[in-house]
Design an enzyme around this catalytic site. Sequence first.
Site, PDB file in Angstrom:
ATOM      1  N   ASP A 157      41.241  39.056  37.830  1.00  0.00           N
ATOM      2  CA  ASP A 157      40.105  39.494  38.658  1.00  0.00           C
ATOM      3  C   ASP A 157      38.807  38.889  38.149  1.00  0.00           C
ATOM      4  OD1 ASP A 157      38.337  40.845  40.280  1.00  0.00           O
ATOM      5  OD2 ASP A 157      38.741  42.832  39.428  1.00  0.00           O
ATOM      6  N   HIS A 206      40.103  49.673  41.665  1.00  0.00           N
ATOM      7  CA  HIS A 206      39.689  49.219  40.336  1.00  0.00           C
ATOM      8  C   HIS A 206      38.480  50.042  39.896  1.00  0.00           C
ATOM      9  CE1 HIS A 206      37.973  45.598  37.822  1.00  0.00           C
ATOM     10  NE2 HIS A 206      38.327  46.610  37.059  1.00  0.00           N
ATOM     11  N   MET A 239      35.679  50.981  37.634  1.00  0.00           N
ATOM     12  CA  MET A 239      34.816  50.527  36.525  1.00  0.00           C
ATOM     13  C   MET A 239      33.803  51.637  36.298  1.00  0.00           C
ATOM     14  SD  MET A 239      34.509  46.621  37.861  1.00  0.00           S
ATOM     15  CE  MET A 239      35.024  47.100  39.497  1.00  0.00           C
ATOM     16  N   ASP A 272      36.584  47.804  44.497  1.00  0.00           N
ATOM     17  CA  ASP A 272      35.851  47.863  43.232  1.00  0.00           C
ATOM     18  C   ASP A 272      34.943  49.084  43.194  1.00  0.00           C
ATOM     19  OD1 ASP A 272      36.638  45.506  41.724  1.00  0.00           O
ATOM     20  OD2 ASP A 272      35.784  44.370  43.404  1.00  0.00           O
ATOM     21  N   SER A 283      38.851  41.306  47.607  1.00  0.00           N
ATOM     22  CA  SER A 283      37.988  42.408  47.176  1.00  0.00           C
ATOM     23  C   SER A 283      36.913  42.654  48.227  1.00  0.00           C
ATOM     24  CB  SER A 283      37.329  42.080  45.836  1.00  0.00           C
ATOM     25  OG  SER A 283      36.263  42.993  45.620  1.00  0.00           O
ATOM     26  N   HIS A 287      41.636  45.084  47.519  1.00  0.00           N
ATOM     27  CA  HIS A 287      41.088  45.466  46.216  1.00  0.00           C
ATOM     28  C   HIS A 287      39.753  46.174  46.425  1.00  0.00           C
ATOM     29  CE1 HIS A 287      40.683  44.866  41.816  1.00  0.00           C
ATOM     30  NE2 HIS A 287      39.397  44.608  42.040  1.00  0.00           N
ATOM     31  N   MET A 321      40.355  41.083  33.323  1.00  0.00           N
ATOM     32  CA  MET A 321      39.039  40.697  33.851  1.00  0.00           C
ATOM     33  C   MET A 321      38.713  39.284  33.376  1.00  0.00           C
ATOM     34  SD  MET A 321      37.624  43.084  35.794  1.00  0.00           S
ATOM     35  CE  MET A 321      36.279  41.965  36.066  1.00  0.00           C
ATOM     36  N   MET A 366      32.272  51.212  41.130  1.00  0.00           N
ATOM     37  CA  MET A 366      31.296  51.036  40.046  1.00  0.00           C
ATOM     38  C   MET A 366      30.321  52.209  40.023  1.00  0.00           C
ATOM     39  SD  MET A 366      30.428  47.066  40.724  1.00  0.00           S
ATOM     40  CE  MET A 366      31.690  45.796  40.706  1.00  0.00           C
TER      41      MET A 366
HETATM   42  C1  DX5 Z   1      33.899  42.426  39.370  1.00  0.00           C
HETATM   43  C2  DX5 Z   1      34.974  42.943  40.269  1.00  0.00           C
HETATM   44  C3  DX5 Z   1      35.697  41.896  41.027  1.00  0.00           C
HETATM   45  C4  DX5 Z   1      34.847  41.118  41.992  1.00  0.00           C
HETATM   46  C5  DX5 Z   1      35.485  39.776  42.172  1.00  0.00           C
HETATM   47  O1  DX5 Z   1      33.468  43.429  38.548  1.00  0.00           O
HETATM   48  O2  DX5 Z   1      35.932  43.656  39.526  1.00  0.00           O
HETATM   49  O3  DX5 Z   1      36.815  42.451  41.707  1.00  0.00           O
HETATM   50  O4  DX5 Z   1      34.748  41.754  43.236  1.00  0.00           O
HETATM   51  O5  DX5 Z   1      34.619  38.953  42.872  1.00  0.00           O
HETATM   52  P1  DX5 Z   1      34.760  37.377  42.799  1.00  0.00           P
HETATM   53  O6  DX5 Z   1      36.137  37.033  43.286  1.00  0.00           O
HETATM   54  O7  DX5 Z   1      33.689  36.886  43.715  1.00  0.00           O
HETATM   55  O8  DX5 Z   1      34.548  36.970  41.366  1.00  0.00           O
HETATM   56 ZN    ZN Z   2      37.823  44.273  40.630  1.00  0.00          ZN
END
Ligand code: DX5
Ligand code: ZN
Length: 226
Positions: free
Chosen positions: A179, A68, A70, A37, A10, A35, A139, A39
Amino acid sequence: MASEFKLAPSILSADFANLQLALSQCDEGGAHWIHVDVMDNQFVPNLSIGPPVVKSLRPNTNKFLDIHMMIIEPEKLVKPFARAGADLITFHIEATDDPQSVIDLIKSTGIQVGISLKPSTPLSDIEPYYDQVDLILVMSVEPGFAGQGYIKRSTERIQEIKKKLTHQCLQDRVLIEIDGGIKLHNAKEVIDAGADVLVAGSAVFGTDDPAQTIKDFYNLGSTAEH
Ligand code: DX5
Ligand code: ZN
């Protein structure tokens, strides 16, 4: 232990001033996916990456771009992310009242679709969609931040999903992605439970040599096979 899993580093944990370096490290380490993320500071209390960043990543890597989302109102950003070069878009079941239309919209762009749920959301909420998605993202931390600890009961959730997929003969068609909080020390546990794709943020980019860490993940898969 199945050795054929994919690692999806990620880039949330990478240096945003040097994402090219992160891509090179993923190449050198042999990661399958990247990956991303996304947000919005509404669905989760953090703000990260939008379509312009994905558009800039796209010509610089041929790896599978795993988005991903969110975010609330996921339907508003499906087309922009697809146009930017996403290979798969995952949305959250909690973020929409109409999951079916989000699935249909993502499919209509010609890319793959994933569905995700928070650690406290019952699996029964996503079960009706198992035969319509390419991936189920489990998650294993509260979404929003990298570097949190793995929520242990997520392992049973993976097993439960795998069981249901197998019952529906979907186990080879629908990937399970895990994840949050994935490290070298718990990778075997989630792979054994049935995870096909492992996301790792801080475990990869928080180390001095991310490329070597990626290799260490894959070595774990091949050496642990009995
Ligand atoms: C959290 C994200 C994850 C995050 C994972 O909301 O969806 O993808 O980047 O990070 P680690 O592997 O450090 O938990
Ligand atoms: Zn993620």
